[in-house]
Design a protein around this motif. Structure first.
Motif, PDB file in Angstrom:
ATOM      1  N   ASN A   9       0.846  -1.186   0.000  1.00 43.09           N
ATOM      2  CA  ASN A   9       0.000   0.000   0.000  1.00 43.09           C
ATOM      3  C   ASN A   9       0.888   1.245   0.000  1.00 43.09           C
ATOM      4  O   ASN A   9       1.007   1.939   0.997  1.00 43.09           O
ATOM      5  N   PRO A  10       1.530   1.510  -1.154  1.00 41.22           N
ATOM      6  CA  PRO A  10       2.552   2.569  -1.183  1.00 41.22           C
ATOM      7  C   PRO A  10       1.976   3.969  -0.972  1.00 41.22           C
ATOM      8  O   PRO A  10       0.887   4.283  -1.476  1.00 41.22           O
ATOM      9  N   ASP A  11       2.714   4.751  -0.237  1.00 43.14           N
ATOM     10  CA  ASP A  11       2.374   6.158  -0.013  1.00 43.14           C
ATOM     11  C   ASP A  11       3.109   6.959  -1.090  1.00 43.14           C
ATOM     12  O   ASP A  11       4.311   7.187  -0.996  1.00 43.14           O
ATOM     13  N   PHE A  12       2.373   7.365  -2.131  1.00 42.37           N
ATOM     14  CA  PHE A  12       3.020   8.005  -3.280  1.00 42.37           C
ATOM     15  C   PHE A  12       3.608   9.369  -2.944  1.00 42.37           C
ATOM     16  O   PHE A  12       4.587   9.789  -3.554  1.00 42.37           O
ATOM     17  N   ALA A  13       3.004  10.039  -1.954  1.00 43.88           N
ATOM     18  CA  ALA A  13       3.570  11.325  -1.530  1.00 43.88           C
ATOM     19  C   ALA A  13       4.961  11.104  -0.926  1.00 43.88           C
ATOM     20  O   ALA A  13       5.893  11.875  -1.185  1.00 43.88           O
ATOM     21  N   ALA A  14       5.089  10.009  -0.143  1.00 42.38           N
ATOM     22  CA  ALA A  14       6.395   9.701   0.465  1.00 42.38           C
ATOM     23  C   ALA A  14       7.408   9.325  -0.619  1.00 42.38           C
ATOM     24  O   ALA A  14       8.579   9.702  -0.540  1.00 42.38           O
ATOM     25  N   ILE A  15       6.943   8.597  -1.631  1.00 39.27           N
ATOM     26  CA  ILE A  15       7.842   8.211  -2.726  1.00 39.27           C
ATOM     27  C   ILE A  15       8.294   9.450  -3.495  1.00 39.27           C
ATOM     28  O   ILE A  15       9.481   9.606  -3.801  1.00 39.27           O
ATOM     29  N   GLU A  16       7.339  10.329  -3.755  1.00 34.19           N
ATOM     30  CA  GLU A  16       7.686  11.563  -4.478  1.00 34.19           C
ATOM     31  C   GLU A  16       8.692  12.387  -3.668  1.00 34.19           C
ATOM     32  O   GLU A  16       9.668  12.901  -4.215  1.00 34.19           O
ATOM     33  N   ASN A  17       8.438  12.460  -2.391  1.00 34.32           N
ATOM     34  CA  ASN A  17       9.326  13.203  -1.507  1.00 34.32           C
ATOM     35  C   ASN A  17      10.749  12.612  -1.525  1.00 34.32           C
ATOM     36  O   ASN A  17      11.746  13.333  -1.663  1.00 34.32           O
TER      37      ASN A  17
ATOM     38  N   MET B 122      11.115   9.295 -11.653  1.00 31.55           N
ATOM     39  CA  MET B 122      10.484   8.697 -10.479  1.00 31.55           C
ATOM     40  C   MET B 122       9.497   9.680  -9.851  1.00 31.55           C
ATOM     41  O   MET B 122       8.403   9.288  -9.421  1.00 31.55           O
ATOM     42  N   ILE B 123       9.875  10.954  -9.819  1.00 32.41           N
ATOM     43  CA  ILE B 123       8.981  11.984  -9.262  1.00 32.41           C
ATOM     44  C   ILE B 123       7.675  12.024 -10.068  1.00 32.41           C
ATOM     45  O   ILE B 123       6.576  11.983  -9.500  1.00 32.41           O
ATOM     46  N   THR B 124       7.838  12.055 -11.383  1.00 34.30           N
ATOM     47  CA  THR B 124       6.653  12.103 -12.260  1.00 34.30           C
ATOM     48  C   THR B 124       5.751  10.889 -12.059  1.00 34.30           C
ATOM     49  O   THR B 124       4.526  11.016 -11.918  1.00 34.30           O
ATOM     50  N   LEU B 125       6.363   9.716 -12.017  1.00 36.96           N
ATOM     51  CA  LEU B 125       5.574   8.489 -11.871  1.00 36.96           C
ATOM     52  C   LEU B 125       4.871   8.425 -10.515  1.00 36.96           C
ATOM     53  O   LEU B 125       3.737   7.938 -10.420  1.00 36.96           O
ATOM     54  N   ALA B 126       5.543   8.928  -9.483  1.00 35.02           N
ATOM     55  CA  ALA B 126       4.931   8.928  -8.152  1.00 35.02           C
ATOM     56  C   ALA B 126       3.735   9.862  -8.143  1.00 35.02           C
ATOM     57  O   ALA B 126       2.701   9.569  -7.537  1.00 35.02           O
TER      58      ALA B 126
ATOM     59  N   ASN C  49       1.845  10.392 -10.608  1.00 36.67           N
ATOM     60  CA  ASN C  49       0.744   9.708 -11.305  1.00 36.67           C
ATOM     61  C   ASN C  49       0.108   8.622 -10.438  1.00 36.67           C
ATOM     62  O   ASN C  49      -0.989   8.151 -10.728  1.00 36.67           O
ATOM     63  N   GLY C  50       0.839   8.187  -9.417  1.00 37.48           N
ATOM     64  CA  GLY C  50       0.279   7.201  -8.489  1.00 37.48           C
ATOM     65  C   GLY C  50       0.159   5.801  -9.048  1.00 37.48           C
ATOM     66  O   GLY C  50      -0.710   5.038  -8.635  1.00 37.48           O
ATOM     67  N   ASP C  51       1.038   5.441  -9.955  1.00 43.34           N
ATOM     68  CA  ASP C  51       1.000   4.107 -10.550  1.00 43.34           C
ATOM     69  C   ASP C  51       2.087   3.230  -9.917  1.00 43.34           C
ATOM     70  O   ASP C  51       3.277   3.384 -10.198  1.00 43.34           O
ATOM     71  N   ALA C  52       1.652   2.307  -9.068  1.00 45.97           N
ATOM     72  CA  ALA C  52       2.610   1.489  -8.318  1.00 45.97           C
ATOM     73  C   ALA C  52       3.491   0.655  -9.247  1.00 45.97           C
ATOM     74  O   ALA C  52       4.695   0.500  -9.003  1.00 45.97           O
ATOM     75  N   GLU C  53       2.901   0.147 -10.300  1.00 44.95           N
ATOM     76  CA  GLU C  53       3.658  -0.716 -11.203  1.00 44.95           C
ATOM     77  C   GLU C  53       4.765   0.067 -11.916  1.00 44.95           C
ATOM     78  O   GLU C  53       5.904  -0.407 -12.043  1.00 44.95           O
ATOM     79  N   ALA C  54       4.397   1.266 -12.374  1.00 40.11           N
ATOM     80  CA  ALA C  54       5.378   2.105 -13.056  1.00 40.11           C
ATOM     81  C   ALA C  54       6.506   2.522 -12.113  1.00 40.11           C
ATOM     82  O   ALA C  54       7.685   2.521 -12.481  1.00 40.11           O
ATOM     83  N   VAL C  55       6.130   2.864 -10.876  1.00 43.68           N
ATOM     84  CA  VAL C  55       7.139   3.234  -9.881  1.00 43.68           C
ATOM     85  C   VAL C  55       8.064   2.042  -9.624  1.00 43.68           C
ATOM     86  O   VAL C  55       9.290   2.193  -9.574  1.00 43.68           O
ATOM     87  N   GLY C  56       7.456   0.858  -9.514  1.00 46.75           N
ATOM     88  CA  GLY C  56       8.254  -0.354  -9.295  1.00 46.75           C
ATOM     89  C   GLY C  56       9.235  -0.587 -10.428  1.00 46.75           C
ATOM     90  O   GLY C  56      10.390  -0.946 -10.200  1.00 46.75           O
TER      91      GLY C  56
END
Lengths: 164, 230
Positions: A66-74, A129-133, A135-142
């Motif tokens: 359950n990824p936190d995309f805001a945290a990933i973007e940060n 990575m910032i852009t993908l985060a 967008n909130g797409d877990a697969e793309a971020v992965g």
């Protein structure tokens, strides 16, 4: 307890030798370089730690399910900023061959264009990575984790002292 | 410290420590500084090899504590707090000389073995595949778990080194203050006694080889990342 006059000297000598050996262990950090270590070496090592920690934070988010995309973007933003900071952190005379406690190879200064290119790979991968985060797409971020990892490895393989 | 003892034959040598106990002991004494040195100097290939060697020796020593000779067995030397307290007050010795770990020394043995086990255990999972060396079981846990275990591995080494320093100080204390040389028996396997003491068994070689084979197999399996069996 019985007392014996059995040779207590050899063990004493052995013990002292062992202890002396332990004591001298800490002296192994001495460098051949003269003068104080340039402060930039510690700074860039802390900066690379930051990059590593950001990358771990991103991968940790993806492991949870359950990824936190805001945290990933940060984390990706911090990584990107740290990647920019490295540009100023490799002045001449700060390689491992200059005798400092660093893993920076002289190839950094021998092949400056390739080093810049390797740095650019991290800048691009973290920006993406910032852009993908966002967008909130877990697969793309992965998938982008692989790209970031390759950019780490790409630079380590050519410009960092191999220790493993 | 009863000096008034009937005149006995001059000291005779009795078996105290078996061969595996001595081998593992001195290997620990060499490996712990070697592991510290290799980590401080980023010699990760060596560090991993030494660490795997230490794992094998620890597994062997724990098994030998179950299947070894009398003075090697945990059941024969690990004592309760009462025995430790009495030993500290100098009551336990009496007129009978004893061989093997004292109740207090037993605690030291347990602490040292446990600390090395924690250190090796965290090391197996330590590291980050994107950044240098990793322990053989690193990929079995998540990145954040591995990171936490790496942190543990980095600070817990001071617990190991602290216990080792304490151990050396205790040996020095026994040697200098109590005039009791603990080092020579750990080298030769036997010690001089005057009274009648039940000696330790000789090293059972077949059992030694069997336990070593089990420990080695387990260690090789772990070193290969603990692949599924069968």
């Amino acid at each position: 307890m019985a007392r014996f006059d059995r040779a207590t000297l050899p063990p004493t000598v052995l013990l002292c030798t062992v202890m002396a050996g332990c004591g001298s262990e800490s002296a192994s950090d001495t460098t051949a370089a003269s003068g104080p270590e340039p402060a930039v070496i510690d700074e860039r090592q802390a900066n690379f730690e930051k990059i590593g920690d950001s990358f771990k934070a991103i991968r940790g988010q993806l492991e949870g399910g359950n990824p936190d995309f805001a945290a990933i973007e940060n984390a990706a933003t911090q990584m990107n900023a740290a990647a920019i900071a490295t540009k100023e952190q490799f002045p001449e005379g700060t390689s491992v061959d200059d005798g400092w406690d660093t893993e920076a190879l002289t190839t950094i200064w021998e092949k400056p264009d390739e080093f810049t290119e390797a740095n650019q790979a991290l800048l691009d991968a973290s920006a993406q990575m910032i852009t993908l985060a966002q967008n909130g797409d877990a697969e793309a971020v992965g998938g982008q984790v692989g790209a970031v990892g390759s950019s780490c490895k790409g630079c380590h393989d050519n410009f960092r002292l191999e220790t493993d | 410290m009863s000096g008034e003892r009937p005149a006995l034959a001059p000291g005779h040598s009795v078996r105290v420590w078996d061969i595996p106990v001595r081998l593992t002991h001195w290997s620990f004494a060499l490996l712990v500084p070697a592991l510290w040195w290799s980590a401080e100097n980023s010699q990760w290939v060596l560090h991993k090899r030494f660490g795997i060697a230490l794992l094998g020796l620890l597994v062997f020593r724990l098994l030998w504590g179950l299947f070894g000779t009398k003075t090697a067995k945990f059941t024969s030397f690990v004592r309760g707090p009462k025995a430790v307290f009495e030993y500290l007050r100098g009551k336990s010795g009496g007129a009978v000389e004893k061989i093997g770990h004292s109740p207090l020394g037993a605690l030291s043995v347990l602490a040292l073995l446990a600390a090395m086990a924690v250190q090796v255990g965290t090391g197996l999972f330590a590291g980050d595949p994107y950044d240098g060396a990793t322990g053989p079981l690193n990929s079995l846990v998540g990145v954040l778990t591995a990171d936490a275990l790496t942190d543990w591995h980095e600070w817990f080494v001071y617990v190991v080194l602290g216990l080792a320093a304490f151990h050396l100080s205790a040996i020095a204390f026994y040697l200098i203050v109590k005039q009791n040389d603990l080092v020579s028996p750990m080298l030769s396997g036997s010690k001089l006694v005057r009274g009648s003491v039940e000696a330790n068994e000789p090293t059972p070689l077949v059992r030694f080889v069997a336990v070593a084979a089990i420990a080695a197999s387990f260690t090789v399996w772990i070193a290969n990342g603990a692949p599924p069996l069968s």
